[in-house]
Design a protein around this motif. Structure first.
Motif, PDB file in Angstrom:
ATOM      1  N   ARG A 126       0.885  -1.168   0.000  1.00 59.14           N
ATOM      2  CA  ARG A 126       0.000   0.000   0.000  1.00 59.14           C
ATOM      3  C   ARG A 126       0.922   1.216   0.000  1.00 59.14           C
ATOM      4  O   ARG A 126       1.705   1.418   0.951  1.00 59.14           O
ATOM      5  CB  ARG A 126      -0.885   0.014   1.230  1.00 59.14           C
ATOM      6  N   ILE A 127       0.846   2.019  -1.052  1.00 63.12           N
ATOM      7  CA  ILE A 127       1.774   3.142  -1.179  1.00 63.12           C
ATOM      8  C   ILE A 127       1.179   4.388  -0.529  1.00 63.12           C
ATOM      9  O   ILE A 127       0.079   4.822  -0.887  1.00 63.12           O
ATOM     10  CB  ILE A 127       2.119   3.417  -2.656  1.00 63.12           C
ATOM     11  N   VAL A 128       1.902   4.929   0.434  1.00 68.83           N
ATOM     12  CA  VAL A 128       1.532   6.218   1.023  1.00 68.83           C
ATOM     13  C   VAL A 128       2.206   7.264   0.142  1.00 68.83           C
ATOM     14  O   VAL A 128       3.410   7.495   0.243  1.00 68.83           O
ATOM     15  CB  VAL A 128       1.994   6.326   2.486  1.00 68.83           C
ATOM     16  N   SER A 129       1.438   7.878  -0.743  1.00 70.49           N
ATOM     17  CA  SER A 129       2.041   8.753  -1.755  1.00 70.49           C
ATOM     18  C   SER A 129       1.910  10.214  -1.361  1.00 70.49           C
ATOM     19  O   SER A 129       1.287  10.557  -0.370  1.00 70.49           O
ATOM     20  CB  SER A 129       1.374   8.487  -3.096  1.00 70.49           C
ATOM     21  N   GLY A 130       2.511  11.059  -2.180  1.00 70.06           N
ATOM     22  CA  GLY A 130       2.373  12.493  -1.973  1.00 70.06           C
ATOM     23  C   GLY A 130       3.554  13.144  -1.284  1.00 70.06           C
ATOM     24  O   GLY A 130       3.506  14.335  -0.988  1.00 70.06           O
ATOM     25  N   TYR A 131       4.614  12.408  -1.021  1.00 70.51           N
ATOM     26  CA  TYR A 131       5.814  13.039  -0.458  1.00 70.51           C
ATOM     27  C   TYR A 131       6.479  13.857  -1.559  1.00 70.51           C
ATOM     28  O   TYR A 131       6.356  13.540  -2.741  1.00 70.51           O
ATOM     29  CB  TYR A 131       6.766  11.986   0.119  1.00 70.51           C
ATOM     30  N   ARG A 132       7.174  14.908  -1.149  1.00 70.61           N
ATOM     31  CA  ARG A 132       7.674  15.880  -2.121  1.00 70.61           C
ATOM     32  C   ARG A 132       8.932  15.450  -2.859  1.00 70.61           C
ATOM     33  O   ARG A 132       9.170  15.865  -3.983  1.00 70.61           O
ATOM     34  CB  ARG A 132       7.976  17.216  -1.420  1.00 70.61           C
ATOM     35  N   SER A 133       9.780  14.705  -2.199  1.00 70.90           N
ATOM     36  CA  SER A 133      11.074  14.396  -2.802  1.00 70.90           C
ATOM     37  C   SER A 133      11.590  13.082  -2.245  1.00 70.90           C
ATOM     38  O   SER A 133      11.024  12.517  -1.314  1.00 70.90           O
ATOM     39  CB  SER A 133      12.076  15.503  -2.469  1.00 70.90           C
ATOM     40  N   SER A 134      12.700  12.616  -2.803  1.00 69.70           N
ATOM     41  CA  SER A 134      13.258  11.345  -2.337  1.00 69.70           C
ATOM     42  C   SER A 134      13.685  11.447  -0.870  1.00 69.70           C
ATOM     43  O   SER A 134      13.486  10.517  -0.090  1.00 69.70           O
ATOM     44  CB  SER A 134      14.431  10.930  -3.221  1.00 69.70           C
ATOM     45  N   THR A 135      14.261  12.595  -0.493  1.00 68.84           N
ATOM     46  CA  THR A 135      14.646  12.762   0.912  1.00 68.84           C
ATOM     47  C   THR A 135      13.411  12.776   1.794  1.00 68.84           C
ATOM     48  O   THR A 135      13.397  12.180   2.876  1.00 68.84           O
ATOM     49  CB  THR A 135      15.435  14.072   1.109  1.00 68.84           C
ATOM     50  N   ASP A 136      12.373  13.436   1.306  1.00 58.25           N
ATOM     51  CA  ASP A 136      11.145  13.570   2.079  1.00 58.25           C
ATOM     52  C   ASP A 136      10.531  12.200   2.374  1.00 58.25           C
ATOM     53  O   ASP A 136      10.165  11.896   3.523  1.00 58.25           O
ATOM     54  CB  ASP A 136      10.162  14.444   1.283  1.00 58.25           C
ATOM     55  N   TYR A 137      10.423  11.339   1.360  1.00 62.11           N
ATOM     56  CA  TYR A 137       9.791  10.043   1.645  1.00 62.11           C
ATOM     57  C   TYR A 137      10.730   9.100   2.396  1.00 62.11           C
ATOM     58  O   TYR A 137      10.284   8.262   3.153  1.00 62.11           O
ATOM     59  CB  TYR A 137       9.160   9.398   0.404  1.00 62.11           C
ATOM     60  N   SER A 138      12.039   9.290   2.208  1.00 55.39           N
ATOM     61  CA  SER A 138      12.972   8.461   2.988  1.00 55.39           C
ATOM     62  C   SER A 138      12.898   8.831   4.464  1.00 55.39           C
ATOM     63  O   SER A 138      12.895   7.956   5.344  1.00 55.39           O
ATOM     64  CB  SER A 138      14.400   8.632   2.466  1.00 55.39           C
ATOM     65  N   VAL A 139      12.811  10.146   4.731  1.00 55.79           N
ATOM     66  CA  VAL A 139      12.663  10.583   6.133  1.00 55.79           C
ATOM     67  C   VAL A 139      11.314  10.111   6.673  1.00 55.79           C
ATOM     68  O   VAL A 139      11.189   9.747   7.850  1.00 55.79           O
ATOM     69  CB  VAL A 139      12.834  12.118   6.253  1.00 55.79           C
ATOM     70  N   GLY A 140      10.297  10.095   5.819  1.00 58.60           N
ATOM     71  CA  GLY A 140       8.976   9.594   6.227  1.00 58.60           C
ATOM     72  C   GLY A 140       9.076   8.160   6.724  1.00 58.60           C
ATOM     73  O   GLY A 140       8.527   7.809   7.774  1.00 58.60           O
ATOM     74  N   ALA A 141       9.795   7.325   5.990  1.00 53.81           N
ATOM     75  CA  ALA A 141       9.970   5.927   6.407  1.00 53.81           C
ATOM     76  C   ALA A 141      10.795   5.846   7.684  1.00 53.81           C
ATOM     77  O   ALA A 141      10.518   5.051   8.587  1.00 53.81           O
ATOM     78  CB  ALA A 141      10.643   5.140   5.292  1.00 53.81           C
ATOM     79  N   MET A 142      11.778   6.729   7.775  1.00 51.16           N
ATOM     80  CA  MET A 142      12.640   6.771   8.967  1.00 51.16           C
ATOM     81  C   MET A 142      11.832   7.155  10.210  1.00 51.16           C
ATOM     82  O   MET A 142      12.064   6.685  11.312  1.00 51.16           O
ATOM     83  CB  MET A 142      13.723   7.824   8.689  1.00 51.16           C
ATOM     84  N   ARG A 143      10.828   8.016   9.981  1.00 54.05           N
ATOM     85  CA  ARG A 143       9.974   8.483  11.081  1.00 54.05           C
ATOM     86  C   ARG A 143       8.978   7.408  11.485  1.00 54.05           C
ATOM     87  O   ARG A 143       8.377   7.465  12.547  1.00 54.05           O
ATOM     88  CB  ARG A 143       9.232   9.723  10.562  1.00 54.05           C
ATOM     89  N   GLY A 144       8.794   6.401  10.616  1.00 52.07           N
ATOM     90  CA  GLY A 144       7.828   5.345  10.921  1.00 52.07           C
ATOM     91  C   GLY A 144       6.487   5.580  10.256  1.00 52.07           C
ATOM     92  O   GLY A 144       5.507   4.907  10.585  1.00 52.07           O
ATOM     93  N   ASP A 145       6.419   6.537   9.307  1.00 51.29           N
ATOM     94  CA  ASP A 145       5.156   6.754   8.586  1.00 51.29           C
ATOM     95  C   ASP A 145       4.756   5.466   7.874  1.00 51.29           C
ATOM     96  O   ASP A 145       3.572   5.165   7.748  1.00 51.29           O
ATOM     97  CB  ASP A 145       5.298   7.855   7.525  1.00 51.29           C
ATOM     98  N   THR A 146       5.746   4.749   7.355  1.00 47.14           N
ATOM     99  CA  THR A 146       5.464   3.516   6.609  1.00 47.14           C
ATOM    100  C   THR A 146       6.378   2.394   7.086  1.00 47.14           C
ATOM    101  O   THR A 146       7.366   2.639   7.785  1.00 47.14           O
ATOM    102  CB  THR A 146       5.695   3.732   5.098  1.00 47.14           C
ATOM    103  N   ASP A 147       6.022   1.159   6.661  1.00 44.24           N
ATOM    104  CA  ASP A 147       6.853   0.012   7.045  1.00 44.24           C
ATOM    105  C   ASP A 147       8.194   0.050   6.331  1.00 44.24           C
ATOM    106  O   ASP A 147       9.213  -0.380   6.889  1.00 44.24           O
ATOM    107  CB  ASP A 147       6.146  -1.300   6.662  1.00 44.24           C
ATOM    108  N   ALA A 148       8.192   0.504   5.073  1.00 45.72           N
ATOM    109  CA  ALA A 148       9.411   0.424   4.270  1.00 45.72           C
ATOM    110  C   ALA A 148       9.416   1.508   3.205  1.00 45.72           C
ATOM    111  O   ALA A 148       8.442   2.259   3.062  1.00 45.72           O
ATOM    112  CB  ALA A 148       9.491  -0.952   3.607  1.00 45.72           C
TER     113      ALA A 148
END
Lengths: 501, 323
Positions: free
Chosen positions: B187-209
């Motif tokens: 299940r893709i949690v989309s809408g992050y602005r950039s590669s850093t943004d979604y990588s930090v999102g995963a780091m924060r625990g927004d997603t599993d991976a």
């Protein structure tokens, strides 16, 4: 750290750095005055030049521009009800009524000094926050951003005391306009009608130009006369009182600076929200909240302090993770990359001098342009006494050029004209433009983060109640609304609330 | 302080570039006198990002190796998620005076999403500029998912969440293709602005991976742990490669950036531009920048570039029911 801090300051003292700092300040001030054209547009225009500069010179140029934008925008907000940047729209609420009362000097003095103090306090806050910056950013995910956007939407309704129904109508309309375009969360296209321009959604600076600059000029032209009312005192007085007002009402400055720094730390929220939250919280903390919107100088001080403090806060996400804190910071990051500096956590280790150099440049620019703002307040305030038949065509022409200059798109002019007409109708019918504007911005943030939160939680709404930071924001909002209502019931109204526009 | 002729031209000429892009076809362009005037270089993103800066460096480095001393003037066309710049490039006069850099497969995603009536693979390809980093799958350091097998096991119980940009972004597409190939319910949690943004999102625990370029993941070593590399080989201890996972085709997921001209641009002009682009690929500034930004500069011939582009387009066409 102290050594790097001092070294960062020293690196700005070369004549070339001072020259580029001044160039940045001059461009920032001029661009700030142009309706709707913010620091990011100015930085884009200057970026090719930074290719040819040494890193310290490029940083001085960018810092000069960052720090000077706000005061330029505040001056036109106060004098002409036409904010130079989106954030300055909040300054119009009390700045313009002060100008109408012949107290433009008082308002400009207050804006300038609160700008300088906000910049200084913001930078000190950043130095304090740097060690905990990563934790702060990691504490705010989509559910927290959604909760913050809701706080903003509730607060914007609170600025319209006594006009709640109208404010709600405008908020809904703004939120609806904010949905136009391609949604990069769901992939849906809304109200695009096959247009490439609409695919990207409505551009906030274009809306500001239409809603404020063009609408205001149309309104003034129809009304005739001058901005300052005929019975307002003619002498330019109160400049010094205005400067001192920021010290007298230091609580508003400190509150605004803290709010500005925190909002700056959170990527993608922006100065308009910082200014709004600062304005509303100052209004609600005041003994006489009904005096806001009629020309209360604290309504100028609070948002202006927040706007400059936010610039410092925006450095934090860039330093912590390489995420731009706002549009200007995204371009600034490009300048860093251009000079071989990779934004992100290693920056503080490998390029701390450059970071502190930028922080100093922003602070110096904030303080120096505030002094310039005070120096030119007297001649510039006389604009409020120029016949609008002379003033309106010039401002309208500048606004139209500004709309085009945002990204060299002629459709911007058409859209700005449409919002100009809409804004004029809103003024005529005493509807709140600020509610509409903020809702365009926050509706978008709220929607994006709500969708993301739902996807994160596999569609479980409890996500908003199970995360401590999110829950704290929601509870604080509920408590604030309850307390305000209790206070409203206890205290008799001081007078009929102003219809803010 | 070194204000160069090019920097000044870039700053001053910006507003006039739009007009030059909309001229009608010119006669006898691309001949021996080519280039006789400045060349507009369309950059389909806003000024300031890594893509923009690479493009500026490349344009700058092309100038000395053109037969005549003309400017290659950058023109940022940021609207429409890169689509407006690509459209402008496609529709410009095929006279060799308008070129642009495009992100692949990004433009094919846009072509598909926006149901455009033309095919970007018809552009006159001048050469590749960079071949992107391979992708990797990462989880946050504190995650209970320790290995790729743990991720697969989780997906048997419930869909695994992945952070990504919007559906028009390359990372979104890469996540869809890779998870489908690897048999992971996503299940893709989309809408992050950039590669850093979604990588930090995963780091924060927004997603599993998260599935992101390995270069991006390596910049956040304290917050993310790579559990699979989608490159042909993996030099990370205990981390399987695309080949180890039984899907060597996933190594082709990496994006590429290429310079192109409008369809119908004379081959002579394309050859001149490829020569200048090849020289730009050897430029020290470009090389240093690429090294610092985990990009691999590799200039290929127009024919090789066209073949690579077709390969990526076909990969998109084969997506079928992934949407």
């Amino acid at each position: 750290m102290l050594n790097d801090w001092i070294e960062g300051f020293m690196s700005l003292l070369g004549w070339e750095e001072v020259f580029f700092l001044c160039v940045g300040m001059a461009v920032g001030l001029a661009m700030g005055v142009l309706p709707g054209v913010g620091g990011s547009t100015a930085l884009i225009l200057l970026m090719p030049i930074t290719l040819a500069l040494e890193p310290s010179e490029a940083l001085a140029l960018a810092g000069g521009l960052f720090g000077s934008n706000t005061i330029g925008g505040a001056i036109t907000a106060i004098l002409l009800n036409t904010p130079g940047t989106t954030s300055n729209a909040i300054t119009c609420l009390d700045g313009y009524p002060l100008a109408q009362q012949g107290k433009a000097g008082y308002a400009i003095g207050a804006a300038a000094s609160s700008n300088a103090l906000g910049g200084l306090l913001g930078m000190v806050s950043v130095l304090v926050l740097i060690p905990i910056s990563s934790s702060m950013i990691l504490a705010f995910g989509p559910p927290e951003f959604f909760a913050l956007a809701v706080v903003g939407l509730v607060f914007v309704a609170l600025t319209a005391r006594g006009n709640l129904v109208r404010a709600l109508i405008m908020t809904c309309a703004g939120a609806a306009v904010g949905t136009i375009g391609y949604s990069d969360v769901t992939g849906a296209e809304r109200y695009v009608f096959g247009s490439e321009y609409l695919w990207e959604g409505m551009k906030l600076p274009v809306i500001v130009i239409g809603l404020y600059a063009l609408a205001e000029m149309a309104h003034l032209t129809v009304k005739g006369g001058t901005v300052a009312k005929a019975d307002a005192p003619r002498a330019m007085t109160g400049l010094w009182d205005g400067i001192m007002a920021s010290f007298k009402y230091w609580g508003a400055v400190v509150r605004g600076s803290i709010i500005g720094t925190i909002v700056g730390v959170l990527p993608g929220i922006g100065g308009a929200v910082a200014a709004l939250l600062s304005y509303t919280s100052t209004q609600q903390a005041d003994k006489d909240p009904s005096s806001y919107g009629k020309g209360n100088v604290k309504g100028v001080i609070a948002p202006e302090a927040a706007m400059t403090a936010k610039d410092g806060g925006m450095l934090i996400p860039t330093l912590a993770f390489g995420i731009p804190g706002g549009a200007e910071m995204a371009i600034f990051m490009g300048i860093l990359v251009l000079h071989g500096i990779q934004p992100g956590p290693l920056m503080l280790l490998n390029h701390s001098v450059e970071i502190y150099s930028l922080a100093w440049a922003i602070t110096a620019s904030c303080v120096l342009t505030s002094i310039v703002g005070i120096a030119i307040a007297r001649p510039i305030a006389s604009l409020a006494r120029v016949n609008v038949q002379l003033l309106a065509p010039i401002i309208t022409a500048i606004a139209v050029i500004g709309a085009y200059a945002i990204d060299l798109e002629i459709m911007n002019v058409v859209v700005a004209a449409a919002f100009g007409l809409f804004g004029y109708l809103l003024i005529k019918h005493k509807m709140q433009r600020i509610s509409f504007l903020i809702a365009v911005l926050l509706g978008n943030i709220a929607e994006r983060n709500f969708h993301q939160s739902m996807m994160m939680s596999h569609d479980g709404p409890l996500i908003f109640l199970t995360r401590p930071v999110c829950l704290t924001i929601i509870l604080a909002l509920i408590a604030a609304v309850v307390l305000m209502n209790l206070r409203g019931l206890r205290a008799p109204r001081a007078g009929k609330p102003a219809a803010v526009s | 302080m070194r204000i160069t002729r090019r920097a000044a031209a870039s700053a001053l000429a910006l507003p006039f570039m739009a007009a030059s892009c909309q001229r009608g076809p010119a006669a006898s362009e691309g001949g021996a006198s080519y280039p006789a005037r400045d060349i507009t270089f369309i950059i389909p993103v806003a000024a300031g990002g890594g893509f923009d800066i690479l493009s500026r460096f490349i344009g700058n480095a092309m100038e000395p190796d053109l037969p005549r001393r003309v400017n290659v003037v950058p023109f940022n066309v940021a609207s429409g998620g890169g689509g407006k710049g690509a459209n402008m490039l496609y529709r410009a006069a095929p006279d060799g005076y308008t070129v642009g850099i495009v992100n692949i497969p990004g433009i094919f995603v846009l072509q598909r999403i926006r149901r455009l009536p033309y095919d970007f693979s018809d552009l006159a390809w001048i050469g590749t500029v960079t071949l992107g980093n391979g992708y990797g799958i990462a989880v946050r350091s504190k995650s209970s998912i320790r290995t790729f097998d743990d991720l697969v096991a989780l997906s048997r119980r419930r869909p695994v969440t992945f952070a990504a940009t919007g559906p028009e972004g390359s990372s979104h597409l890469a996540t869809k293709i890779a998870t489908r190939a690897l048999g992971i319910r996503a299940r893709i949690v989309s809408g992050y602005r950039s590669s850093t943004d979604y990588s930090v999102g995963a780091m924060r625990g927004d997603t599993d991976a998260v599935i992101a370029a390995l270069g991006t993941l390596d910049r956040l070593p304290d917050g993310l742990r790579v559990i699979a590399s989608l490159e042909a080989t993996s030099d990370r201890p205990g981390v399987p490669s695309a080949v180890d996972l039984g899907h060597p085709e996933l190594a082709d997921l990496k994006g590429l950036r290429a310079v192109a001209a409008p369809p119908g641009t004379p081959p002579e002009a394309v050859a001149v531009l490829n020569h200048a682009l090849t020289a730009a690929g050897r430029d020290r500034t470009v090389r240093v920048w690429a090294e610092q930004n985990d990009s691999i500069v590799e200039i290929r011939s127009p024919e090789e570039t066209a073949a690579l582009v077709r390969n990526r387009r076909d990969m998109m066409a084969n997506l079928g029911d992934v949407d």
